[in-house]
Design a protein around this motif. Structure first.
Motif, short mmCIF file in Angstrom:
data_model
loop_
_atom_site.label_atom_id
_atom_site.label_comp_id
_atom_site.label_asym_id
_atom_site.label_seq_id
_atom_site.Cartn_x
_atom_site.Cartn_y
_atom_site.Cartn_z
N THR A 55 56.61 61.00 -22.62
CA THR A 55 56.60 62.46 -22.73
C THR A 55 57.70 63.14 -21.92
OG1 THR A 55 55.04 62.60 -20.89
CG2 THR A 55 54.11 62.50 -23.12
N GLN A 56 58.29 62.46 -20.95
CA GLN A 56 59.17 63.17 -20.01
C GLN A 56 60.57 62.57 -19.98
OE1 GLN A 56 57.13 64.58 -16.40
NE2 GLN A 56 55.41 63.32 -17.04
N ARG A 57 61.04 62.19 -21.15
CA ARG A 57 62.38 61.62 -21.24
C ARG A 57 63.16 62.33 -22.33
NH1 ARG A 57 61.37 56.25 -22.48
NH2 ARG A 57 61.27 55.72 -20.26
N THR A 58 64.37 62.75 -22.01
CA THR A 58 65.26 63.29 -23.02
C THR A 58 66.16 62.18 -23.55
OG1 THR A 58 66.81 63.95 -21.28
CG2 THR A 58 65.24 65.62 -22.04
N ASP A 59 67.00 62.51 -24.51
CA ASP A 59 67.85 61.51 -25.14
C ASP A 59 69.09 61.28 -24.27
OD1 ASP A 59 69.35 59.87 -26.72
OD2 ASP A 59 69.20 61.12 -28.52
N PRO A 60 69.23 60.10 -23.67
CA PRO A 60 70.43 59.87 -22.83
C PRO A 60 71.73 59.93 -23.63
CG PRO A 60 69.22 57.82 -23.20
CD PRO A 60 68.35 58.93 -23.72
N ARG A 61 71.64 59.68 -24.94
CA ARG A 61 72.83 59.74 -25.78
C ARG A 61 73.31 61.17 -25.99
NH1 ARG A 61 69.56 56.41 -30.17
NH2 ARG A 61 68.13 57.99 -29.37
N ALA A 62 72.43 62.13 -25.72
CA ALA A 62 72.80 63.54 -25.93
C ALA A 62 73.52 64.13 -24.73
CB ALA A 62 71.54 64.36 -26.24
N PHE A 63 73.51 63.43 -23.60
CA PHE A 63 74.16 63.99 -22.41
C PHE A 63 75.67 64.12 -22.66
CE2 PHE A 63 76.13 63.99 -18.24
CZ PHE A 63 75.34 64.89 -17.56
N PRO A 64 76.26 65.29 -22.36
CA PRO A 64 77.69 65.53 -22.64
C PRO A 64 78.59 64.84 -21.63
CG PRO A 64 76.75 67.44 -21.55
CD PRO A 64 75.60 66.48 -21.78
N GLY A 93 62.52 77.22 -13.00
CA GLY A 93 63.29 76.64 -14.10
C GLY A 93 63.86 75.30 -13.69
N THR A 94 64.23 74.51 -14.68
CA THR A 94 64.78 73.18 -14.40
C THR A 94 65.77 72.80 -15.48
OG1 THR A 94 64.23 70.84 -14.13
CG2 THR A 94 62.85 72.09 -15.63
N PHE A 95 66.71 71.93 -15.11
CA PHE A 95 67.65 71.38 -16.08
C PHE A 95 67.25 69.96 -16.49
CE2 PHE A 95 69.95 74.71 -13.86
CZ PHE A 95 70.60 75.35 -14.90
N SER A 96 66.05 69.54 -16.11
CA SER A 96 65.60 68.17 -16.39
C SER A 96 65.46 67.91 -17.88
CB SER A 96 64.28 67.89 -15.69
OG SER A 96 64.45 67.87 -14.29
N LYS A 97 64.98 68.91 -18.64
CA LYS A 97 64.80 68.71 -20.08
C LYS A 97 66.03 69.14 -20.87
CE LYS A 97 60.68 66.94 -20.48
NZ LYS A 97 59.61 67.59 -21.23
N SER A 98 66.82 70.04 -20.35
CA SER A 98 67.98 70.51 -21.08
C SER A 98 69.19 69.60 -20.90
CB SER A 98 68.34 71.93 -20.65
OG SER A 98 68.57 72.00 -19.25
N LEU A 99 69.34 69.00 -19.71
CA LEU A 99 70.45 68.09 -19.44
C LEU A 99 69.95 66.70 -19.07
CD1 LEU A 99 73.02 70.35 -17.55
CD2 LEU A 99 73.39 69.16 -19.71
N GLY A 100 69.21 66.60 -17.98
CA GLY A 100 68.69 65.31 -17.58
C GLY A 100 68.04 65.39 -16.21
#
Length: 502
Positions: A127-136, A320-327
């Motif tokens: 539930t708490q992981r974003t896509d590492p491939r999406a990181f710019p 606010g956090t950048f954990s879900k928007s960036l990592g």
């Protein structure tokens, strides 16, 4: 192994051995994969019969805490059982309910809450992981080099404990455009994630014994934090429209903690009417709302609702956090305080630390100022929207008219299991046999106060880090596993049970 037994206790020796070892496993003293002493060695250490140790070990093995490897030894299992499941409550009535005072138990144990997930499961709906491939990554590398080229003395001197002003300006502008919050940069405090921001808010506003209203189920990390501050918790039920605002307004709480954009862990969006009810209560009583606005970037159905801080800035502390928007690895979040708390917040932050790492702040500020952050969010929104659709579609294809919560926003959904399926922790265990990771409320990072309705009847499925093909394959394999185990007869039998009124 540092355990002791009490021969004067009415509890049997084997029961004491079981309990002491289980406590060390749960607390993290005995970590997954670690060996435990042989029964002979432990019996000698404790000066008890070997049978007492053997019986204690056998129970730990049967309940999933230890695993015996013939000719090698006994070890702590790699995948621990769901610690909060109370099987005696599996027959609890369906529907949302308010916990009774007498059955509430503390949850804080000093251990790391379940935000870590280091499993190597091939298809993991964590539930708490974003896509590492999406990181710019390429853009980030270029901006890091630009920041270093102009670093000057910033790498060798202390900065403002409240954060780099350029980043605070960028955040204030961004949340003004996207969340409707009108705040000066001086109201923004940069911290290492939302958890530390919550700590700072409590340092300012909470005292031992104060009552705080919380969602039930609640964010596990927040729940542990509140209890570590020795606050009196008032868990209030959530449903498809978020927390019961009328119940909040009936409390004597000085604080209420909310995740309104995508309630964690269940995913509901707090309705506008309920937002206004809670804010009127805060205005009338002088209470404060702590608004944890994680996942606000991802809204798929309907227009986003205004942040509570936009509706009543004097009574809301916005996190606010950048954990879900960036990592999450960037460890960057922020808090926005009302004007009258700015000086106190700055003082409290300076007492906590001397500020965040300059390079990450400078790079993030450049990323936001250049418009790169907004473009990145748009790309992620499109990717996650497609993955959400793939997950919902596949669940319906394989399991019929599924009852889902939290589909309108965020990066995970809740799935209410039908009565024809076994409890959620059993479904989770069966899924693991096919290398599929699905999660109960507790194992997914939430905590349900008193009772086991959500813990027993709901699964959490994150989709951000999986491709559409992985999502479809994962749900297919889950259905196959449930069928082969006898837990699933056919999709036609998966009738929905209506929610009880709140």
């Amino acid at each position: 192994m540092l355990i002791t037994v009490d021969r004067d206790s009415p509890e049997s020796l084997q029961e004491q051995i079981f309990s002491r070892i289980r406590e060390q496993i749960v607390s993290g003293i005995l970590r997954p994969g670690m060996p435990v002493p042989s029964s002979r060695i432990l019996a000698t250490q404790l000066r008890v019969s070997r049978n007492s140790v053997i019986f204690g070990y056998e129970r730990l093995i049967n309940e999933g805490y230890l695993v015996a490897k013939p000719m090698i030894g006994t070890f702590v299992t790699d995948v621990l059982p769901d610690l909060a499941v109370d099987t005696s409550q599996n027959d609890a009535p369906a529907g949302f309910h308010e916990p009774s005072e007498s059955r509430r138990t503390p949850v804080f144990s000093g251990r790391q809450h379940a935000i870590l997930n280091n499993s190597n499961i091939p298809i993991d709906f964590w539930t708490q992981r974003t896509d590492p491939r999406a990181f710019p990554l390429k853009t980030w590398r270029r901006l890091v080099m630009q920041s270093l080229a102009s670093a000057g003395h910033n790498l060798t001197e202390y900065g403002d404990p409240c954060g780099l002003m350029a980043l605070r300006v960028a955040i204030a502008e961004h949340i003004g455009n996207t969340r409707g919050i009108q705040a000066r940069p001086e109201q923004v405090v940069i911290l290492a994630g939302a958890q530390l921001a919550l700590n700072l808010a409590l340092r300012l506003l909470a005292s031992q014994g104060d009552e705080i209203a919380v969602e039930n189920p609640c964010n596990q990390g927040a729940a542990y934090l509140f209890e570590s501050h020795q606050m009196r918790l008032r868990p209030i039920a959530v449903d498809h429209a978020g927390i019961d605002a009328t119940a909040v307004a009936a409390t004597d709480a000085r604080l209420v903690y909310l995740t309104p954009s995508h309630q964690f862990p269940m995913g509901a969006t707090l309705s506008l009417d309920r937002r206004r009810t809670i804010l009127r209560w805060a205005q009338r009583t002088g209470a404060y709302v702590i608004e944890d606005d994680y996942d606000n970037e991802y809204r798929y159905d309907g227009a986003p609702l205004p942040a509570l801080a936009a509706l009543n800035p004097d009574h809301v502390i916005y996190l606010g956090t950048f954990s879900k928007s960036l990592g999450a690895g960037l460890r960057t979040g922020f808090a926005i305080f009302p004007e009258h708390l700015v000086d106190a917040a700055a003082t409290a932050k300076a007492l906590l630390d001397n500020g965040q790492v300059w390079l990450e702040q400078a790079t993030l500020a450049r990323f936001m100022q250049s418009g790169g952050f907004v473009r990145h969010l748009r790309r992620c929104q499109q990717h996650y929207f497609s993955r959400r659709n793939a997950l919902i579609s596949r669940l319906r294809e394989r399991f019929g008219d599924v009852d889902l919560l939290g589909t309108e926003a965020g990066t995970h959904i809740g799935w209410r299991l039908p009565p024809s399926l076994m409890p959620a922790h059993n479904v989770k265990a069966i899924a693991r046999t096919r290398n599929i990771g699905v999660y109960t409320v507790q194992s997914g990072g939430g905590h349900e106060y008193d009772g086991s309705h959500f813990e027993t009847n709901w699964l959490l499925l994150g989709y951000a880090s999986l491709s559409e093909d992985q999502i479809k394959a994962g749900i297919d394999r889950l259905e196959e596993a449930l069928k082969s185990s006898g837990a699933l007869r056919s999709s036609a039998n998966l009738a929905r049970t209506p929610l009880a009124p709140t």
